[in-house]
Enzyme design. Structure first.
Site, PDB file in Angstrom:
ATOM      1  N   ASP A  34       1.796  -1.609  -9.470  1.00 48.37           N
ATOM      2  CA  ASP A  34       2.087  -2.793  -8.654  1.00 48.37           C
ATOM      3  C   ASP A  34       0.793  -3.544  -8.374  1.00 48.37           C
ATOM      4  O   ASP A  34      -0.123  -2.988  -7.774  1.00 48.37           O
ATOM      5  CB  ASP A  34       2.751  -2.370  -7.338  1.00 48.37           C
ATOM      6  CG  ASP A  34       4.140  -1.794  -7.580  1.00 48.37           C
ATOM      7  OD1 ASP A  34       4.388  -0.639  -7.216  1.00 48.37           O
ATOM      8  OD2 ASP A  34       4.965  -2.522  -8.172  1.00 48.37           O
ATOM      9  N   ASP A 174      13.776  -0.969  -9.010  1.00 50.55           N
ATOM     10  CA  ASP A 174      12.485  -0.727  -8.355  1.00 50.55           C
ATOM     11  C   ASP A 174      12.581  -0.852  -6.835  1.00 50.55           C
ATOM     12  O   ASP A 174      12.752  -1.936  -6.296  1.00 50.55           O
ATOM     13  CB  ASP A 174      11.460  -1.748  -8.899  1.00 50.55           C
ATOM     14  CG  ASP A 174      10.073  -1.515  -8.349  1.00 50.55           C
ATOM     15  OD1 ASP A 174       9.151  -2.273  -8.702  1.00 50.55           O
ATOM     16  OD2 ASP A 174       9.898  -0.563  -7.543  1.00 50.55           O
TER      17      ASP A 174
HETATM   18  C1  DX5 Z   1       7.551  -2.098  -3.958  1.00 48.83           C
HETATM   19  C2  DX5 Z   1       7.113  -1.516  -5.288  1.00 48.83           C
HETATM   20  C3  DX5 Z   1       7.749  -0.194  -5.648  1.00 48.83           C
HETATM   21  C4  DX5 Z   1       7.570   0.864  -4.614  1.00 48.83           C
HETATM   22  C5  DX5 Z   1       8.387   2.106  -4.907  1.00 48.83           C
HETATM   23  O1  DX5 Z   1       7.167  -3.431  -3.912  1.00 48.83           O
HETATM   24  O2  DX5 Z   1       7.462  -2.429  -6.309  1.00 48.83           O
HETATM   25  O3  DX5 Z   1       7.194   0.256  -6.889  1.00 48.83           O
HETATM   26  O4  DX5 Z   1       6.241   1.196  -4.526  1.00 48.83           O
HETATM   27  O5  DX5 Z   1       8.139   3.022  -3.886  1.00 48.83           O
HETATM   28  P1  DX5 Z   1       9.327   3.577  -2.923  1.00 48.83           P
HETATM   29  O6  DX5 Z   1      10.150   4.503  -3.784  1.00 48.83           O
HETATM   30  O7  DX5 Z   1       8.618   4.297  -1.814  1.00 48.83           O
HETATM   31  O8  DX5 Z   1      10.068   2.388  -2.469  1.00 48.83           O
HETATM   32 ZN    ZN Z   2       6.976  -2.298  -8.449  1.00 46.63          ZN
END
Ligand code: DX5
Ligand code: ZN
Length: 222
Positions: A34, A174
């Site tokens: 990210d 996601d």
């Molecule tokens: C949020 C990100 C995700 C997130 C996933 O903006 O795109 O990749 O980090 O983590 P969890 O499973 O904790 O939501």
């Molecule tokens: Zn993400």
């Protein structure tokens, strides 16, 4: 068979190389990175230097998720050598077709990411131009949020657009994916689950075991 992408913003940031090696040994399918600019979302993520250095320690596909106001500034600094899949948010540009072409010209697979409130319909115009779509199941920017169940219908809606056009566009889900909603996402058409604090990066479970356990849970039919 569903594939798993480890969301590296949720990993042990003080032991990144060790986490990458453990995840590779556990058979992770993608590393999800990210990238955030503090403007499109009120958070900062891993940066481009981290991405270029990652390739030194792994050959596993790297999937970069741009949560930035000006994706063109980041696309121009990435290419196939460091990044295999690159998604940008439809909400972050007036020129998605131009950016899709730019990503493909740099030999990366092109993805469009959409926020929960953006309709699946908005993907119709470019569905034949992209390799995948990243459907956010939480508001973007932070790990550990609540899963938005309405996104299940969006996953099946987008899956139908892909199937009606006989395409092989992948759907990534996601945000806050766990064993229960992860299975539902797959049942509705998701091909790849982005795994963060709700699935594999858990305080009380060894990372080496959590990937295998999560994959078994998602694939179990019970
Ligand atoms: C949020 C990100 C995700 C997130 C996933 O903006 O795109 O990749 O980090 O983590 P969890 O499973 O904790 O939501
Ligand atoms: Zn993400």
């Amino acid at each position: 068979m569903v594939k798993l992408a480890a969301s590296m913003m949720c990993s042990d940031l003080l032991n990144l190389e060790n986490n990458i090696q453990i995840l590779d040994q556990a058979g992770i399918d993608f590393f999800h990175i990210d990238v955030m600019d503090g403007n499109f979302v009120p958070n900062l993520g891993l940066n481009l230097d981290f991405i270029t250095q990652m390739r030194r320690v792994t050959q596993t596909p790297i999937d970069v998720h741009l949560m930035v106001r000006k994706p063109e500034d980041y696309i121009s600094r990435l290419d196939k050598e460091y990044c295999d899949y690159l998604s940008f948010h439809l909400e972050s540009t007036d020129f998605p077709f131009r950016l899709i072409r730019e990503v493909k010209n740099r030999k990366m697979r092109a993805g469009i990411a959409v926020n929960p409130s953006t309709s699946g319909d908005s993907l119709k115009a470019m569905i034949k131009d992209i390799d995948y779509t990243l459907l956010m199941t939480v508001e973007p920017g932070f790990a550990g949020q609540l899963f938005i169940p309405q996104m299940l219908n969006k996953i099946s809606f987008v899956k139908r657009i892909i199937q009606d056009n006989n395409l092989s566009v992948l759907i990534f889900a996601d945000g806050s994916i766990n064993e229960n909603n992860g299975k539902l996402c797959v049942d509705h058409g998701a091909d790849v689950l982005v795994c963060g604090t709700s699935s594999i990066f858990k305080k009380d479970v060894e990372l080496s075991e959590s990937v295998i356990a999560f994959r078994e849970a998602i694939n179990s039919t019970v």
